[in-house]
Each structure stands twice: as C-alpha cells, then as structure tokens.
Enzyme design. Structure first.
Site, PDB file in Angstrom:
ATOM      1  N   ASP A  53      39.095  45.605  40.414  1.00  0.00           N
ATOM      2  CA  ASP A  53      38.835  46.963  41.823  1.00  0.00           C
ATOM      3  C   ASP A  53      37.432  46.928  42.845  1.00  0.00           C
ATOM      4  OD1 ASP A  53      41.789  46.552  40.730  1.00  0.00           O
ATOM      5  OD2 ASP A  53      41.723  48.335  39.330  1.00  0.00           O
ATOM      6  N   GLU A 225      49.911  46.897  47.010  1.00  0.00           N
ATOM      7  CA  GLU A 225      49.020  48.212  46.437  1.00  0.00           C
ATOM      8  C   GLU A 225      47.833  47.483  47.479  1.00  0.00           C
ATOM      9  OE1 GLU A 225      49.551  46.870  42.417  1.00  0.00           O
ATOM     10  OE2 GLU A 225      47.770  45.839  42.429  1.00  0.00           O
ATOM     11  N   HIS A 291      42.520  43.312  45.692  1.00  0.00           N
ATOM     12  CA  HIS A 291      41.856  44.130  45.934  1.00  0.00           C
ATOM     13  C   HIS A 291      40.357  44.506  46.236  1.00  0.00           C
ATOM     14  CE1 HIS A 291      42.876  48.031  44.012  1.00  0.00           C
ATOM     15  NE2 HIS A 291      41.402  47.979  44.688  1.00  0.00           N
ATOM     16  N   ARG A 321      38.929  39.118  35.885  1.00  0.00           N
ATOM     17  CA  ARG A 321      38.930  39.334  37.035  1.00  0.00           C
ATOM     18  C   ARG A 321      37.540  39.478  37.472  1.00  0.00           C
ATOM     19  NH1 ARG A 321      43.342  43.441  38.143  1.00  0.00           N
ATOM     20  NH2 ARG A 321      42.534  44.342  35.958  1.00  0.00           N
TER      21      ARG A 321
END
Length: 356
Positions: A53, A225, A291, A321
């Site tokens: 993120d 999202e 994201h 990630r």
C-alpha cells in the site's frame, strides 16, 4: 491492503485448484534476474523489498512516502523517490493499547489541507469487522516533526467496515473516498464509496456507492478498493482503483471517469472502463499490481505512478508486495496511459530533475 481473513480464503482457493495449477505456478516462480548495473542516472524496481500500500505526497521538490507498517505510521522524507532504499522511516505516530484503532493499521495516506497535515488510515481493535477510517492532524511545517493528534473516526451516517481512504477536491468541495462493505459483519462485496466533507476530519451526511465489481476481471474476489483520484491538464477527473482480491494474481487497476460537468456524488456520472488499465505481467515479475498513487518528477515535466506488486505468482496479500514506480503518459483523449508493469531489476531513468 493486508486482510488476513481474505488471505486465508485465498490460500484455501489455491489448494483447491489441484496439482496441475500448482505446477503452473511453480513454472512461473522462477528466480528473477539480478539487478542490472545502476548508474547515477538510473534505478531499478522494486524500490524496497517490502512495502504494501505505498503512498507518496509531493510538496514542491520534497516527497513524503509511507506504506502499511501494521502497528504504527512512519514517513520517509526525501528529494528522490527512486532512492527510497537509501532512506529510513521516521515513526510519526503509534497508537495506545486498547483503542479501537490500535491494531491492523493499513494503507496510511498523508495530505496537506488548509495549511495543516492530515494522515488518513484504516485500523481496528484486532477484529477485522471493526475496521474503520481514522484521521490524524499535525500543524507543523514538516510532518516528520511536531505532534500528530487524533482527530477521530470518519463516520458517514451509515457506519460500516471501511478501508483505503483518500481525499480529493473538486469544484471547491472536499470529498472522501474509500472501500467498504454493504452490511455490518459479512465481508461480501467490497464497493467504493464517496461522501462530502465539511472539513478534513468530518464527513457530511451519508455515503454513496459509486463502484462495485461488475466486469469479469473484477470478480475474482468481488473487490473494488484503493480509490485514488488524478486529474489531467484540463482538469478532467479520473479515479483509479484496485479490483479483484489481493490474494489473487488477478488484482489489477481499473478506472472511473467523471463526466464533464458531472456530480461526483452521482453514481451515474462515473463511467467505468470495461478493461483493466494496469494488470499482471508475469514475464516482468509483476503479479497483482495495485494500490497506486501518483506524483510528478521534481522538475514537473513527468507523471509517475507508484504501486505495489508481488515478484512471484500466488504470493497474495502479505509483505512480499513491494513498491515500484514508473513513468506514464496521456492518451489523445486525455485519459492516463499506464502501459504495463516494467520488468524488475532493470535499470530505468530516474525521474527528471531528481538530485543525484
């Protein structure tokens, strides 16, 4: 985001696929090439070995970077985003024990609004169903210094599970956008919601749903999202979001476009692109890119996207990630063109104007 309930679901899903799919995944998970030779003018992705993120806020030629740390919020202040690997986080806030926002702190974003700094983040008390959006405030000129104070929970009239909050201004009005559930205790479908704000820490009225999974590429997990807004030079508004479950390699970026003279609170004024605008590129070791955020090069001549992705298939929603950046362009119709995720460990020119 790091939703462990969904991660467990993803593990079960992969096990159910059988040995044939496992062999296919094993074939893909080859060791990537080592980083190529980097010069003073180049860098390689990923920028860090881990960084779910990722978010960048730009203030002139200074950048503030953050990503999900889970138990606290940290910032990196830098003149060169491509050189994050040489920097260290400054922890700017950590919660007290026993608060509704003490655990599972996800996807922080820093913004400067009305002369003050605000950090928006999702958190809960250890129970995922209680995830909500919260906001911190800091009046210091430099957000890595001074005191961050809790302004409270961002609560629309319909108070439901919420993550991945962001803000944007349009037509003199501040809006809050986020991902949430329809109901109170069933994950179900994650949808993107919008609400007006009376100030940077207060939602006005109720939420309005402007996007839900509808196309096949969004249905592997029924998730929308991570909404982020970007405007082109003419002021046209685009919302880029992440679709499908982060526990799948189908995780990708979609795009909503606000109609000319459209009302952001009217779902019918948001037009969804029928295909993903940024998706997995296995041969480039970029699985489940999503994201995202946006920033300009230091000299203002280039547009860049920051996003996270996994380097191998099936790595899901965890700390594998890693944050990556690449330059993007604009199509003749004014829409952003992100291309495809660039190959990792391959030297790329640094953002124009970066300090060497």
């Amino acid at each position: 985001m790091r939703n462990y309930k969904r991660l467990l679901y993803g593990v079960s899903l992969f096990l159910a696929l059988g040995a044939g799919c496992k062999k296919e995944a094993d074939d893909v998970q080859q060791k990537p090439n080592p980083p190529g030779p980097v010069t003073a003018n180049t860098f390689t992705n990923p920028l860090l070995p881990s960084g779910p993120d990722p978010w960048v806020y730009q203030q002139n030629d200074t950048y503030y970077y953050t990503h999900t740390l889970g138990n606290r919020i940290g910032l990196i202040k830098t003149k060169a985003i491509s050189q994050l690997g040489k920097e260290a986080f400054t922890t700017v806030w950590a919660p007290s024990v026993g608060e509704p926002y003490s655990q599972n702190i996800w996807a922080p974003e820093i913004h400067q609004l009305n002369g003050k700094w605000y950090i928006y983040f999702a958190a809960d008390n250890g129970n995922d169903v209680n995830h909500r959006m919260y906001v911190l405030e800091n009046a210091s000129a430099d957000p890595t210094t001074g005191t961050w104070t809790m302004k409270g929970k961002l609560t629309p009239t319909t108070d439901r599970w919420a993550i991945d909050g962001s803000v944007f201004e349009h037509g003199g009005q501040l809006y809050f956008i986020w991902s949430g559930w329809v109901g109170t205790n069933d994950p179900g479908i994650q949808q993107i919601y919008i609400a007006k704000m009376t100030n940077p820490w207060t939602i006005e009225g109720d939420r309005v749903m402007i996007s839900r999974p509808t196309f096949n590429w969004e249905m592997n997990g029924l998730v929308n999202e991570g909404p982020e807004v970007i405007k082109n030079a003419a002021g046209k508004v685009f919302m880029v979001y992440s679709a499908s479950g982060c526990w799948t390699d189908s995780y990708s970026l979609g795009r909503l476009t606000l109609r000319d003279n459209g009302n952001p609170m009217n779902p019918d004024d948001w037009i969804k692109s029928p295909a993903p605008v940024f998706a997995t590129k296995a041969e480039n070791n970029a699985f489940g890119p999503g994201h995202n955020g946006f920033f300009k090069s230091p000299d203002g001549t280039e547009d860049w996207i920051i996003y996270h992705a996994n380097s191998f298939a099936g790595q899901g929603c965890g700390n594998a990630r890693s944050p990556r950046i690449q330059k993007f362009t604009w199509n003749a119709d004014g829409t952003p063109n992100f291309g495809e995720p660039v190959k990792i460990n391959t030297p790329l020119l640094r953002p124009s104007g970066e300090v060497k």
